[in-house]
Write a protein that holds these residues in place. Structure first.
Motif, PDB file in Angstrom:
ATOM      1  N   ASP A  93      10.186  38.687  11.263  1.00 25.57           N
ATOM      2  CA  ASP A  93       8.805  38.312  11.629  1.00 25.57           C
ATOM      3  C   ASP A  93       8.873  37.421  12.051  1.00 25.57           C
ATOM      4  OD1 ASP A  93       9.274  41.616  12.429  1.00 25.57           O
ATOM      5  OD2 ASP A  93       7.614  41.155  10.037  1.00 25.57           O
ATOM      6  N   GLU A  94       8.996  36.364  10.473  1.00 25.18           N
ATOM      7  CA  GLU A  94       8.734  34.039  10.884  1.00 25.18           C
ATOM      8  C   GLU A  94       9.325  34.337  11.757  1.00 25.18           C
ATOM      9  OE1 GLU A  94      10.107  31.334   7.738  1.00 25.18           O
ATOM     10  OE2 GLU A  94       8.613  32.857   7.209  1.00 25.18           O
ATOM     11  N   GLU A  95      10.149  33.916  11.817  1.00 30.71           N
ATOM     12  CA  GLU A  95      11.154  33.888  13.840  1.00 30.71           C
ATOM     13  C   GLU A  95      11.003  34.193  14.927  1.00 30.71           C
ATOM     14  OE1 GLU A  95      15.511  32.902  11.017  1.00 30.71           O
ATOM     15  OE2 GLU A  95      15.621  34.536  12.353  1.00 30.71           O
ATOM     16  N   LYS A  96      10.311  35.235  14.966  1.00 28.93           N
ATOM     17  CA  LYS A  96       9.822  36.850  16.044  1.00 28.93           C
ATOM     18  C   LYS A  96       8.691  35.379  16.697  1.00 28.93           C
ATOM     19  CE  LYS A  96      11.798  40.502  15.441  1.00 28.93           C
ATOM     20  NZ  LYS A  96      11.687  42.155  14.874  1.00 28.93           N
ATOM     21  N   GLU A  97       7.499  35.010  15.349  1.00 26.90           N
ATOM     22  CA  GLU A  97       6.256  34.230  15.418  1.00 26.90           C
ATOM     23  C   GLU A  97       6.838  33.306  15.926  1.00 26.90           C
ATOM     24  OE1 GLU A  97       4.609  35.105  11.735  1.00 26.90           O
ATOM     25  OE2 GLU A  97       3.683  36.281  12.222  1.00 26.90           O
ATOM     26  N   ASP A  98       7.977  32.297  15.365  1.00 19.62           N
ATOM     27  CA  ASP A  98       8.045  31.145  15.968  1.00 19.62           C
ATOM     28  C   ASP A  98       8.600  30.727  16.857  1.00 19.62           C
ATOM     29  OD1 ASP A  98       7.424  29.811  12.906  1.00 19.62           O
ATOM     30  OD2 ASP A  98       9.720  29.362  12.585  1.00 19.62           O
ATOM     31  N   GLN A  99       9.653  32.063  17.496  1.00 22.07           N
ATOM     32  CA  GLN A  99       9.372  32.045  19.154  1.00 22.07           C
ATOM     33  C   GLN A  99       8.179  32.200  19.892  1.00 22.07           C
ATOM     34  OE1 GLN A  99      12.448  31.797  19.646  1.00 22.07           O
ATOM     35  NE2 GLN A  99      12.152  32.239  22.106  1.00 22.07           N
ATOM     36  N   ILE A 100       7.533  33.032  19.718  1.00 18.34           N
ATOM     37  CA  ILE A 100       6.221  33.583  20.801  1.00 18.34           C
ATOM     38  C   ILE A 100       5.667  32.142  20.359  1.00 18.34           C
ATOM     39  CG2 ILE A 100       3.909  34.648  20.401  1.00 18.34           C
ATOM     40  CD1 ILE A 100       5.400  37.371  19.271  1.00 18.34           C
TER      41      ILE A 100
END
Length: 146
Positions: A93-100
C-alpha cells in the motif's frame, strides 16, 4: 499504476476442458496455488489475464506464474501443456501511495511548465499588440500633420 496483461490463445483438436493459472512465491514452486480461468469447451478460445486478478496474494511479495491448459481427451487422461513463466511483484500500500504521489508531482510539474509557456505567449501577444498600437498612433500622427 501500470498493469500488465496477458492475452492468450489456446486450442486443441480434442477441445478444451480447463485453463488454470498456477502461481507461487518466487523460488518456492513447491508451494504453488491454482486459480481457474473460464474457457469455452470448444477447440479454440482466447483469454485476457492481469496478475493477480482476484487471486489471494500478499503485498510486497514477488510471484511467478504460468498458465496450464487441459484438453478434452478423457481417453488419454486430459493431457495438458504449460505456458512460459511470468513474474510480478505485488506492491505494498505504501509503494502504491508513493507511486500516486510521484504521478501527481509529475502532473503538477507539467502543469507549471505549461503555465510558464502560456505566460510567455501572453507576454509576446501583449508586445505585439503594443507595437501594433504604436504603429497605428504613429500612422495617425503622421496623417494629421499633412
Amino acid at each position: 499504476m501500470d498493469k500488465n496483461y496477458v492475452l492468450g490463445q489456446i486450442s486443441d483438436d480434442y477441445g478444451l476442458s480447463k485453463l488454470q493459472v498456477v502461481y507461487y512465491e518466487r523460488d518456492k514452486p513447491q508451494k504453488a496455488k491454482r486459480g481457474i480461468i473460464a474457457v469455452k469447451a470448444s477447440n479454440y478460445d482466447q483469454f485476457i489475464f492481469s496478475f493477480p486478478s482476484n487471486l489471494p496474494v500478499e503485498q510486497g511479495v514477488s510471484y511467478e506464474y504460468y498458465f496450464e491448459v487441459f484438453d478434452n481427451d478423457a481417453i488419454h487422461n486430459f493431457k495438458s501443456t504449460k505456458s512460459s513463466v511470468f513474474s510480478n511483484r505485488i506492491a505494498t500500500d505504501e509503494e502504491k501511495e508513493d507511486q500516486i504521489f510521484q504521478e501527481q508531482n509529475s502532473t503538477i510539474n507539467s502543469m507549471q511548465k505549461s503555465l510558464k509557456n502560456q505566460d510567455k505567449q501572453i507576454s509576446e501577444i501583449e508586445k505585439l499588440q503594443k507595437v501594433g498600437k504604436e504603429k497605428i498612433i504613429w500612422s495617425l500622427k503622421t496623417n494629421k500633420s499633412k
